[in-house]
Design a protein around this motif. Sequence first.
Motif, short mmCIF file in Angstrom:
data_model
loop_
_atom_site.label_atom_id
_atom_site.label_comp_id
_atom_site.label_asym_id
_atom_site.label_seq_id
_atom_site.Cartn_x
_atom_site.Cartn_y
_atom_site.Cartn_z
N ALA A 61 -95.93 -76.08 -19.22
CA ALA A 61 -94.59 -75.70 -19.66
C ALA A 61 -94.33 -74.21 -19.53
N LEU A 62 -95.19 -73.47 -18.86
CA LEU A 62 -95.09 -72.02 -18.82
C LEU A 62 -94.38 -71.54 -17.55
N GLU A 63 -93.68 -70.42 -17.68
CA GLU A 63 -92.95 -69.82 -16.57
C GLU A 63 -93.31 -68.34 -16.47
N ASP A 64 -92.91 -67.72 -15.35
CA ASP A 64 -93.12 -66.29 -15.13
C ASP A 64 -94.57 -65.87 -15.41
N PHE A 81 -96.80 -64.70 -19.75
CA PHE A 81 -96.03 -65.88 -19.37
C PHE A 81 -94.86 -66.04 -20.35
N ARG A 82 -94.01 -66.95 -20.02
CA ARG A 82 -92.83 -67.23 -20.85
C ARG A 82 -92.78 -68.73 -21.16
N ARG A 83 -92.35 -69.04 -22.36
CA ARG A 83 -92.12 -70.44 -22.73
C ARG A 83 -90.92 -70.53 -23.66
N GLY A 84 -90.29 -71.68 -23.67
CA GLY A 84 -89.13 -71.90 -24.53
C GLY A 84 -89.52 -71.95 -25.99
N PRO A 105 -89.05 -79.89 -26.56
CA PRO A 105 -89.15 -81.31 -26.98
C PRO A 105 -89.68 -82.22 -25.89
N ALA A 106 -89.56 -81.80 -24.62
CA ALA A 106 -90.02 -82.66 -23.53
C ALA A 106 -91.53 -82.61 -23.33
N TYR A 107 -92.20 -81.65 -23.98
CA TYR A 107 -93.64 -81.49 -23.80
C TYR A 107 -94.37 -81.84 -25.10
N LYS A 108 -95.14 -82.89 -25.05
CA LYS A 108 -95.87 -83.33 -26.22
C LYS A 108 -96.97 -82.34 -26.58
#
Length: 637
Positions: free
Chosen positions: A332-335, A349-352, A356-359
């Motif tokens: 679920a990580l970005e950048d 890294f970046r995360r929201g 909810p979509a990632y258990k």
Amino acid sequence: MSVSARSGYCKLFGKCVCSIEHLQQMELPGFAVAVWMFGCLYASVVGYPNGKVREACSSMVPCHSGSPQLSPEHTITVNGTEFKPGDNIEVHLSGPDFEGFFIQARDAEHLDRPAVGSFVLADRRRSQLLTCGRTKNSAVSHTSKAKKKDIKVYWIAPEAAPKHIQFLNSQLKIYTVITLCVLCFLRATVVKKYRIFWVKIPGPVVSQPDVLSPTPPLHATSEAVSTSQPVSYISKPFSASGCGITKFCIRNPTNCDPGSASCFFLSFQQEGSSVFIEMSGPSEGYLAFALSQDQWMGGDDAYLCVNVDHHVHVSTAHLKERSHPLLDSENALEDVSWRLADGLLQCSFRRGIRLPAYKGRFNLDTSYYIFLADGEASEGGLIYKHRRQPLVTNGLCNVTGLPQDIGGSRAPRLIKAHGALMFVAWITTVSIGVIVARFFKPVWSHSFLFGKELWFQVHRMLMLTTVMLTSISFVLPFVYRGGWSQQAGFHPYLGCAVMALSIFQPLMAGFRPSRHAPRRQLFNWCHWSTGTTARILAVVTMFLGMDLPALDLPDPWDTYAMIGFVAWHVGTDVLLEIHSYCLVRKVEVIEDDRVQILQSLTSAEAEGRLFKQIVLTIYVCGNLVFLVAFLIAINQV
């Protein structure tokens, strides 16, 4: 000896005896022959109880006499039927009690070739890595002859691995050797008793699918694989300039510079509906942090940055109690960015805030305890358990709330209190109490406190304080662990002995005979020996406890400081003993070749009152310096 007789003799006793006969023919001294025979027989009997069995790399046959058995008792199992280069395969050896083992992997189609692939340990206490041929960590063996029922290791498939691997098991009955072999054939030799062993017992076969080999993925366990994300390279070290102002930071040591080679750094900066995370520290293996709802591992949201062949793999995982993290199949990580330079591993890294979509991903707008850990990783990316306690925040933290710049602790508060109380008791109170009782009876013989001699009241007060502090401290690790610790070595056993002696000593003192009673001398010896034994065991216990993962004071400073304290106490004791002896000699008068004591020991000792009081004052100040140094070290852990 006839030729036929000599031939049978050699077959019975082996080359060793025949070599001895050759030495005798050379007319060497009998002592030399005896030494040669001892060395020969010793080499053939002792084997390899420490697991250093490199001599068996090629043959896989243990250095024991006798022939291998045909019906095996032990089995090898694996956790899958397929593998790809870079994957890890869990290999499990089990069966009746055995002592030694030796595991390696070979190409099943060419069993005479060198070992293939490398291993990662699951239990470092019972197993160790060896290098066979030119392949590092290509074999695993035992560390001692302690009995075992099962062994688990991980085999890392190399880039040029054959398509099929078969696991073979060669074993002995008290001493075990195991080998992993590749078609790759895992071969194992297990020894259960000397001269009772099995060699190259066939095991399960795993195969490589007919696909191109991908880039080796990161494996924390065999259950999950992280997906790759586009990554970039960080050009310079992180900065702490925004800590406590625009971002939430955790630093260890407190207020350290993230660019220094000793600073562990973790920061969270909210940017809209996401959080940008930076993590760095002095690690050549991996860095990881986890969000936890309590201060215990298990059920946590974890993030790992792992050095795999000088590239950093960043992934998410979840923790199941005290086991390897399970990597998520979807990342679920970005950048994602990373940097390896100047002894530092850095990743960002970046995360929201909400996923909810990632258990298994926790919401970042809630408060958690934050763990920060580091450790070693294998060349294939499999991570080892951290050797020291993770850094844990002292309270619940909301990383999207008010920005803060905080530290943490690598030792739980109860363990810190345990160590601090033990240091107060066994560095300060008991040591001063012993010095007072041993050397200050004549000095304070005419001073009274609450109707008793002053030296006795001071001694009793200090010793009862020692018992009280030891009793409180003794309970704290059991409260923290919820029971007995299986990973603390001899420390808890010695601690129980110290606690028992601490309780027994005042109980024995309560039944001491009167000063002139016939049994008083026996009591004095028992009282002294019990106290001395308790003090020696306490020092040994503190030596062992200082380096346990739950406390782990700075090394080697803690060892030198404890040695310094012991030398300080022993030196003071010797100085006062010499002084007492000199006082006695001072009042001796020699008449007619006979030594007559003109004054009693008590009055002679009293003459040195000023000197003893000065020494006691200096000794107490020195003890307090050692105590404060240890307490500061505990506070900074």
